[in-house]
Design a protein around this motif. Structure first.
Motif, PDB file in Angstrom:
ATOM      1  N   ASN A  35       0.814  -1.217   0.000  1.00  0.00           N
ATOM      2  CA  ASN A  35       0.000   0.000   0.000  1.00  0.00           C
ATOM      3  C   ASN A  35       0.852   1.273   0.000  1.00  0.00           C
ATOM      4  OD1 ASN A  35      -2.383  -1.514   0.051  1.00  0.00           O
ATOM      5  ND2 ASN A  35      -2.370  -1.605   2.286  1.00  0.00           N
ATOM      6  N   GLY A  36       1.936   1.263  -0.747  1.00  0.00           N
ATOM      7  CA  GLY A  36       2.779   2.449  -0.874  1.00  0.00           C
ATOM      8  C   GLY A  36       3.790   2.640   0.240  1.00  0.00           C
ATOM      9  N   LEU A  37       3.800   1.729   1.224  1.00  0.00           N
ATOM     10  CA  LEU A  37       4.761   1.804   2.330  1.00  0.00           C
ATOM     11  C   LEU A  37       5.695   0.600   2.265  1.00  0.00           C
ATOM     12  CD1 LEU A  37       2.415   2.714   5.324  1.00  0.00           C
ATOM     13  CD2 LEU A  37       4.083   4.202   4.227  1.00  0.00           C
ATOM     14  N   PRO A  38       6.908   0.716   2.822  1.00  0.00           N
ATOM     15  CA  PRO A  38       7.787  -0.452   2.896  1.00  0.00           C
ATOM     16  C   PRO A  38       7.106  -1.569   3.687  1.00  0.00           C
ATOM     17  CG  PRO A  38       8.986   1.542   3.442  1.00  0.00           C
ATOM     18  CD  PRO A  38       7.543   1.924   3.352  1.00  0.00           C
ATOM     19  N   GLY A  39       7.242  -2.831   3.233  1.00  0.00           N
ATOM     20  CA  GLY A  39       6.637  -3.969   3.923  1.00  0.00           C
ATOM     21  C   GLY A  39       7.118  -4.055   5.360  1.00  0.00           C
ATOM     22  N   GLY A  40       6.191  -4.207   6.304  1.00  0.00           N
ATOM     23  CA  GLY A  40       6.540  -4.328   7.716  1.00  0.00           C
ATOM     24  C   GLY A  40       6.746  -3.007   8.427  1.00  0.00           C
ATOM     25  N   ALA A  41       6.491  -1.869   7.760  1.00  0.00           N
ATOM     26  CA  ALA A  41       6.656  -0.558   8.407  1.00  0.00           C
ATOM     27  C   ALA A  41       5.680  -0.432   9.568  1.00  0.00           C
ATOM     28  CB  ALA A  41       6.417   0.558   7.397  1.00  0.00           C
ATOM     29  N   LYS A  42       6.134   0.195  10.657  1.00  0.00           N
ATOM     30  CA  LYS A  42       5.306   0.356  11.851  1.00  0.00           C
ATOM     31  C   LYS A  42       4.925   1.818  12.024  1.00  0.00           C
ATOM     32  CE  LYS A  42       7.661  -3.386  14.158  1.00  0.00           C
ATOM     33  NZ  LYS A  42       8.589  -3.755  15.203  1.00  0.00           N
ATOM     34  N   SER A  43       3.662   2.032  12.296  1.00  0.00           N
ATOM     35  CA  SER A  43       3.191   3.390  12.545  1.00  0.00           C
ATOM     36  C   SER A  43       3.669   3.849  13.928  1.00  0.00           C
ATOM     37  CB  SER A  43       1.665   3.455  12.487  1.00  0.00           C
ATOM     38  OG  SER A  43       1.226   4.736  12.878  1.00  0.00           O
ATOM     39  N   VAL A  44       4.195   5.050  13.986  1.00  0.00           N
ATOM     40  CA  VAL A  44       4.593   5.643  15.272  1.00  0.00           C
ATOM     41  C   VAL A  44       3.770   6.889  15.556  1.00  0.00           C
ATOM     42  CG1 VAL A  44       6.912   4.680  15.327  1.00  0.00           C
ATOM     43  CG2 VAL A  44       6.520   6.858  14.166  1.00  0.00           C
ATOM     44  N   GLY A  45       2.715   7.088  14.756  1.00  0.00           N
ATOM     45  CA  GLY A  45       1.833   8.237  14.985  1.00  0.00           C
ATOM     46  C   GLY A  45       2.499   9.549  14.601  1.00  0.00           C
ATOM     47  N   ASP A 111       8.486   7.202  20.570  1.00  0.00           N
ATOM     48  CA  ASP A 111       8.001   5.912  21.058  1.00  0.00           C
ATOM     49  C   ASP A 111       7.738   5.024  19.856  1.00  0.00           C
ATOM     50  OD1 ASP A 111       7.957   6.386  23.856  1.00  0.00           O
ATOM     51  OD2 ASP A 111       6.153   7.605  23.590  1.00  0.00           O
ATOM     52  N   VAL A 112       8.412   3.879  19.798  1.00  0.00           N
ATOM     53  CA  VAL A 112       8.253   2.932  18.692  1.00  0.00           C
ATOM     54  C   VAL A 112       7.489   1.710  19.216  1.00  0.00           C
ATOM     55  CG1 VAL A 112       9.450   1.503  16.994  1.00  0.00           C
ATOM     56  CG2 VAL A 112      10.398   3.720  17.643  1.00  0.00           C
ATOM     57  N   PRO A 113       6.426   1.295  18.504  1.00  0.00           N
ATOM     58  CA  PRO A 113       5.686   0.096  18.947  1.00  0.00           C
ATOM     59  C   PRO A 113       6.616  -1.109  19.051  1.00  0.00           C
ATOM     60  CG  PRO A 113       4.516   1.217  17.179  1.00  0.00           C
ATOM     61  CD  PRO A 113       5.848   1.883  17.302  1.00  0.00           C
ATOM     62  N   ASP A 114       6.338  -1.992  19.991  1.00  0.00           N
ATOM     63  CA  ASP A 114       7.106  -3.222  20.215  1.00  0.00           C
ATOM     64  C   ASP A 114       8.515  -2.959  20.730  1.00  0.00           C
ATOM     65  OD1 ASP A 114       4.866  -4.609  19.210  1.00  0.00           O
ATOM     66  OD2 ASP A 114       5.652  -4.518  17.165  1.00  0.00           O
ATOM     67  N   GLN A 115       8.781  -1.762  21.179  1.00  0.00           N
ATOM     68  CA  GLN A 115      10.073  -1.446  21.788  1.00  0.00           C
ATOM     69  C   GLN A 115       9.836  -1.171  23.270  1.00  0.00           C
ATOM     70  OE1 GLN A 115      13.147  -1.335  20.250  1.00  0.00           O
ATOM     71  NE2 GLN A 115      12.223  -1.983  18.334  1.00  0.00           N
ATOM     72  N   ALA A 116      10.687  -1.700  24.132  1.00  0.00           N
ATOM     73  CA  ALA A 116      10.506  -1.565  25.573  1.00  0.00           C
ATOM     74  C   ALA A 116      10.679  -0.125  26.046  1.00  0.00           C
ATOM     75  CB  ALA A 116      11.488  -2.469  26.302  1.00  0.00           C
ATOM     76  N   LYS A 117      11.523   0.627  25.371  1.00  0.00           N
ATOM     77  CA  LYS A 117      11.765   2.004  25.792  1.00  0.00           C
ATOM     78  C   LYS A 117      11.790   2.922  24.578  1.00  0.00           C
ATOM     79  CE  LYS A 117      16.739   1.248  25.873  1.00  0.00           C
ATOM     80  NZ  LYS A 117      17.961   1.353  26.642  1.00  0.00           N
ATOM     81  N   PRO A 118      11.608   4.203  24.786  1.00  0.00           N
ATOM     82  CA  PRO A 118      11.633   5.146  23.662  1.00  0.00           C
ATOM     83  C   PRO A 118      12.975   5.103  22.926  1.00  0.00           C
ATOM     84  CG  PRO A 118      10.803   6.208  25.645  1.00  0.00           C
ATOM     85  CD  PRO A 118      11.340   4.867  26.059  1.00  0.00           C
ATOM     86  N   GLN A 119      12.932   5.424  21.650  1.00  0.00           N
ATOM     87  CA  GLN A 119      14.134   5.462  20.815  1.00  0.00           C
ATOM     88  C   GLN A 119      14.546   6.910  20.602  1.00  0.00           C
ATOM     89  OE1 GLN A 119      15.584   2.377  19.632  1.00  0.00           O
ATOM     90  NE2 GLN A 119      14.181   1.809  21.272  1.00  0.00           N
ATOM     91  N   GLY A 120      15.774   7.098  20.172  1.00  0.00           N
ATOM     92  CA  GLY A 120      16.272   8.451  19.948  1.00  0.00           C
ATOM     93  C   GLY A 120      17.003   8.929  21.179  1.00  0.00           C
TER      94      GLY A 120
END
Length: 145
Positions: A35-45, A111-120
């Motif tokens: 659907n126009g996005l890389p396969g497996g891309a995760k929404s982070v809002g 905040d990335v889904p399926d990650q225990a802590k925030p990234q960055g």
């Protein structure tokens, strides 16, 4: 948003910037789009990043100063009171010497889904600088970050 102030040999400046990225995605395999996005891309809002910087400068040479533009938040050209020049077989003038310090800070936490802590993270730096304005058209700058 930014602002500058100058009075005699002293000048101060600060700025703040923020960016909002709506409906953002991370990760995925670009060779397998869905659907126009890389396969497996995760929404982070919505992503929001911001940062600021503050600086203070001071001329060491007598009579030198930095002006500000009243219509735009910026400094105007520095014109040394005693420019360095060569004439009649000798160098004359010292130019204008200025010391400065600057602090920068950037917030890149997400905040990335399926990650225990925030990234960055948070980024900051302090810069010490020495500027030598030989004349109205030539400047040497040395910075330690």
């Amino acid at each position: 948003m930014c602002g500058n102030y100058a009075n005699g040999p002293f000048s101060f400046g600060a700025q703040y910037d923020a960016q909002m990225f709506r409906n953002s995605f991370v990760g995925g395999d670009t060779s397998k789009p869905v659907n126009g996005l890389p396969g497996g891309a995760k929404s982070v809002g919505d992503l929001y990043f911001d940062g600021f910087s503050v600086e203070a400068l001071c001329f060491l040479t007598r009579g030198d100063h930095r002006g500000t533009n009243k219509n735009n938040p910026m400094y105007v050209q520095v014109i040394p009171q005693n420019p360095l020049s060569y004439g009649h077989g000798a160098l004359t003038g010292t130019g204008a010497w200025e010391l400065g310090v600057r602090f920068d800070f950037v917030n890149t936490m997400i905040d990335v889904p399926d990650q225990a802590k925030p990234q960055g993270g948070y980024l900051s730096s302090t810069t010490l600088g020495l500027n030598w304005f030989l004349n109205a058209n030539t400047t040497f700058m040395a910075n330690y970050v």
